[in-house]
Design a protein around this motif. Structure first.
Motif, PDB file in Angstrom:
ATOM      1  N   VAL A 187      12.272  -2.568   7.125  1.00 32.00           N
ATOM      2  CA  VAL A 187      11.376  -3.338   7.988  1.00 32.00           C
ATOM      3  C   VAL A 187      10.804  -2.468   9.098  1.00 32.00           C
ATOM      4  CG1 VAL A 187      13.158  -4.200   9.562  1.00 32.00           C
ATOM      5  CG2 VAL A 187      11.129  -5.570   9.140  1.00 32.00           C
ATOM      6  N   LEU A 188      11.595  -1.534   9.626  1.00 31.21           N
ATOM      7  CA  LEU A 188      11.062  -0.622  10.641  1.00 31.21           C
ATOM      8  C   LEU A 188      10.010   0.308  10.044  1.00 31.21           C
ATOM      9  CD1 LEU A 188      14.303   0.319  12.640  1.00 31.21           C
ATOM     10  CD2 LEU A 188      12.507  -1.312  13.261  1.00 31.21           C
ATOM     11  N   GLY A 189      10.237   0.733   8.802  1.00 25.78           N
ATOM     12  CA  GLY A 189       9.225   1.535   8.115  1.00 25.78           C
ATOM     13  C   GLY A 189       7.934   0.769   7.915  1.00 25.78           C
ATOM     14  N   GLY A 190       8.058  -0.521   7.568  1.00 23.63           N
ATOM     15  CA  GLY A 190       6.864  -1.350   7.416  1.00 23.63           C
ATOM     16  C   GLY A 190       6.093  -1.484   8.715  1.00 23.63           C
ATOM     17  N   ALA A 191       6.807  -1.658   9.828  1.00 19.46           N
ATOM     18  CA  ALA A 191       6.139  -1.771  11.126  1.00 19.46           C
ATOM     19  C   ALA A 191       5.408  -0.479  11.483  1.00 19.46           C
ATOM     20  CB  ALA A 191       7.165  -2.118  12.209  1.00 19.46           C
ATOM     21  N   LEU A 192       6.034   0.675  11.246  1.00 20.24           N
ATOM     22  CA  LEU A 192       5.392   1.952  11.531  1.00 20.24           C
ATOM     23  C   LEU A 192       4.166   2.177  10.651  1.00 20.24           C
ATOM     24  CD1 LEU A 192       8.358   4.460  12.028  1.00 20.24           C
ATOM     25  CD2 LEU A 192       6.660   3.782  13.718  1.00 20.24           C
ATOM     26  N   VAL A 193       4.307   1.837   9.384  1.00 15.08           N
ATOM     27  CA  VAL A 193       3.195   2.012   8.445  1.00 15.08           C
ATOM     28  C   VAL A 193       2.016   1.127   8.839  1.00 15.08           C
ATOM     29  CG1 VAL A 193       2.482   1.466   6.079  1.00 15.08           C
ATOM     30  CG2 VAL A 193       4.527   2.839   6.481  1.00 15.08           C
ATOM     31  N   GLY A 194       2.287  -0.135   9.179  1.00 14.74           N
ATOM     32  CA  GLY A 194       1.214  -1.037   9.573  1.00 14.74           C
ATOM     33  C   GLY A 194       0.477  -0.549  10.802  1.00 14.74           C
ATOM     34  N   ALA A 195       1.238  -0.084  11.807  1.00 14.98           N
ATOM     35  CA  ALA A 195       0.606   0.452  13.012  1.00 14.98           C
ATOM     36  C   ALA A 195      -0.226   1.684  12.689  1.00 14.98           C
ATOM     37  CB  ALA A 195       1.674   0.787  14.052  1.00 14.98           C
ATOM     38  N   SER A 196       0.274   2.539  11.803  1.00 12.63           N
ATOM     39  CA  SER A 196      -0.435   3.776  11.457  1.00 12.63           C
ATOM     40  C   SER A 196      -1.760   3.481  10.770  1.00 12.63           C
ATOM     41  CB  SER A 196       0.447   4.642  10.546  1.00 12.63           C
ATOM     42  OG  SER A 196       1.632   5.022  11.194  1.00 12.63           O
ATOM     43  N   VAL A 238      -6.060  10.805  12.863  1.00 12.68           N
ATOM     44  CA  VAL A 238      -6.224   9.943  11.687  1.00 12.68           C
ATOM     45  C   VAL A 238      -5.494  10.532  10.484  1.00 12.68           C
ATOM     46  CG1 VAL A 238      -7.915   9.120  10.000  1.00 12.68           C
ATOM     47  CG2 VAL A 238      -8.368   8.860  12.442  1.00 12.68           C
ATOM     48  N   LEU A 239      -5.612  11.831  10.285  1.00 12.52           N
ATOM     49  CA  LEU A 239      -4.940  12.469   9.151  1.00 12.52           C
ATOM     50  C   LEU A 239      -3.426  12.342   9.268  1.00 12.52           C
ATOM     51  CD1 LEU A 239      -7.046  15.726   8.635  1.00 12.52           C
ATOM     52  CD2 LEU A 239      -7.213  13.563   7.414  1.00 12.52           C
ATOM     53  N   VAL A 240      -2.897  12.510  10.477  1.00 13.43           N
ATOM     54  CA  VAL A 240      -1.455  12.382  10.681  1.00 13.43           C
ATOM     55  C   VAL A 240      -0.999  10.955  10.400  1.00 13.43           C
ATOM     56  CG1 VAL A 240       0.384  12.432  12.413  1.00 13.43           C
ATOM     57  CG2 VAL A 240      -1.272  14.306  12.299  1.00 13.43           C
ATOM     58  N   LEU A 241      -1.726   9.973  10.924  1.00  6.47           N
ATOM     59  CA  LEU A 241      -1.343   8.574  10.728  1.00  6.47           C
ATOM     60  C   LEU A 241      -1.443   8.169   9.262  1.00  6.47           C
ATOM     61  CD1 LEU A 241      -3.077   6.939  13.841  1.00  6.47           C
ATOM     62  CD2 LEU A 241      -0.621   7.301  13.494  1.00  6.47           C
ATOM     63  N   LEU A 269       2.592  -6.236  12.425  1.00  7.79           N
ATOM     64  CA  LEU A 269       2.901  -7.625  12.079  1.00  7.79           C
ATOM     65  C   LEU A 269       2.415  -7.957  10.671  1.00  7.79           C
ATOM     66  CD1 LEU A 269       4.048 -10.309  13.075  1.00  7.79           C
ATOM     67  CD2 LEU A 269       1.806 -10.826  14.053  1.00  7.79           C
ATOM     68  N   LEU A 270       1.211  -7.507  10.313  1.00  2.00           N
ATOM     69  CA  LEU A 270       0.675  -7.804   8.983  1.00  2.00           C
ATOM     70  C   LEU A 270       1.555  -7.221   7.884  1.00  2.00           C
ATOM     71  CD1 LEU A 270      -1.540  -8.790   7.040  1.00  2.00           C
ATOM     72  CD2 LEU A 270      -2.752  -6.640   7.464  1.00  2.00           C
ATOM     73  N   VAL A 271       1.963  -5.965   8.008  1.00  4.34           N
ATOM     74  CA  VAL A 271       2.751  -5.330   6.946  1.00  4.34           C
ATOM     75  C   VAL A 271       4.151  -5.925   6.873  1.00  4.34           C
ATOM     76  CG1 VAL A 271       3.734  -3.150   6.140  1.00  4.34           C
ATOM     77  CG2 VAL A 271       1.400  -3.211   7.011  1.00  4.34           C
ATOM     78  N   VAL A 272       4.758  -6.216   8.025  1.00  2.56           N
ATOM     79  CA  VAL A 272       6.098  -6.824   8.007  1.00  2.56           C
ATOM     80  C   VAL A 272       6.056  -8.198   7.341  1.00  2.56           C
ATOM     81  CG1 VAL A 272       7.909  -7.795   9.481  1.00  2.56           C
ATOM     82  CG2 VAL A 272       6.972  -5.536   9.979  1.00  2.56           C
TER      83      VAL A 272
END
Length: 351
Positions: free
Chosen positions: A82-91, A262-265, A308-311
């Motif tokens: 779930v923490l990975g999902g939150a980071l991915v969504g923000a990125s 952008v490339l990093v995210l 929030l969307l990805v989680v």
């Protein structure tokens, strides 16, 4: 030159009046969105193949017992997921917001402009030729692949008569994404790594581990902080390059720094979750509608709403057909595809 500067100076007040922002709405989104995000994270940890009560989740996080099976499930499987999902969504969301502001292209998104496909192709090469490569190197190769994908798309789009337009960029990105996806599948078949690539291409955070988060957090955290530092400059760029220069912005340096962010995210997110599209398309538009066009508010609000969307998508993916999971990429596409078609039709009317 003086005449141009004088005309631009007269034009600035009129343009800056269009920078409508809603600080109160943005503050409510940041506070309320963060609260809903925490609740969603708690619910996501609770539900799954084995339902776990919320008090057990609280106990596992703050009073971990390695002998308790449910505590092990929470710490080893669900919490990193779930923490990975939150980071991915923000990125994805912040990358899309920066791209849309920097290019003034309402349809800019890392998935639609070839960054995700480029990162995915680089990862396919890693799976085939460098099996067992440490995750840090996978992230670095994702950065390179995302950069090459974006470079090819912009290069092909620039060759068309009339130069770059949003529609041409999307067409070039779609064509390149299809090509790189086909090449990735060919590599998977030839080198017998189809299972690894198929799981990754489907899009999901089920396999996220703590070592991935430890590697990802410094990159994503630094990029998110950098995007906040650049937010005022991105706002100026969204008014037009001439206006940004008139306001004293070093546009070349700002674009370079924004591109690196952008490339990093995008590269970090793709290396964890796969080529999930449309998060960076939907969230920035929704955020601008809610808080206005000031990127000092758009970027942090996009990070919260994207997480929030990805989680929530990951939670829904586990609840639709238990004990099986639906790829979160497919769920988000159910919203993203109609939204993309709406934007494309709107952009065509304005051409």
């Amino acid at each position: 030159m003086n005449t141009h500067v004088q005309s631009l100076t007269r034009e600035l007040p009129r343009k800056t009046k269009t920078l409508r922002s809603r600080p109160l709405a943005a503050t409510l989104i940041l506070i309320g969105g963060a609260a809903v995000l925490l609740l969603s994270i708690a619910l996501s940890i609770c539900f799954g193949a084995a339902d776990i009560r919320l008090p057990v989740v609280w106990s596992a996080i703050f009073h971990f017992d390695p002998a308790a099976t449910q505590h092990q499930i929470i710490w080893e499987l669900r919490l990193p997921r779930v923490l990975g999902g939150a980071l991915v969504g923000a990125s994805f969301a912040v990358a899309g917001a920066i791209m849309q502001g920097m290019t003034r292209n309402p349809m800019a998104d890392s998935g639609l402009l070839g960054l995700n496909a480029g990162a995915g192709f680089a990862l396919a090469l890693c799976f085939a030729f460098f099996p067992g490569l440490p995750f840090l190197y996978l992230i670095l190769y994702s950065f390179v692949g995302a950069g090459l994908g974006a470079g090819v798309v912009y290069g092909v789009g620039s060759l068309a008569k009339g130069g770059l337009t949003p529609i041409r960029l999307i067409l070039a990105g779609s064509a390149l994404s299809a090509l790189l996806s086909a090449l990735s599948e060919g590599i998977a078949l030839h080198f017998n790594v189809g299972q690894d690539i198929a799981f990754w291409v489907a899009g999901g955070v089920a396999g996220t581990k703590w070592y991935q988060l430890k590697t990802m957090v410094p990159w994503v955290g630094g990029a998110l902080l950098g995007s906040i530092v650049l937010s005022r400059s991105i706002t100026m760029l969204s008014l037009g390059e001439d206006v940004a220069r008139g306001l004293g912005q070093r546009t070349g340096l700002v674009k370079l720094a924004a591109t690196v962010i952008v490339l990093v995210l995008a590269g970090s997110a793709v290396s964890v979750v796969g080529p999930v599209g449309f998060v960076g398309l939907i969230i920035p538009h929704l955020t601008r509608y809610l808080v206005g066009v000031d990127y000092r508010w758009i970027i942090p609000c996009s990070a919260v709403l994207g997480s929030l969307l990805v989680v929530l998508a990951d939670l829904a993916a586990r609840m639709i057909n238990p004990p099986y999971e639906v790829p979160i990429g497919a769920l988000i596409s159910l919203i993203g595809v109609p939204f993309f078609l709406y934007l494309a039709r709107k952009e065509r009317r304005e051409l």
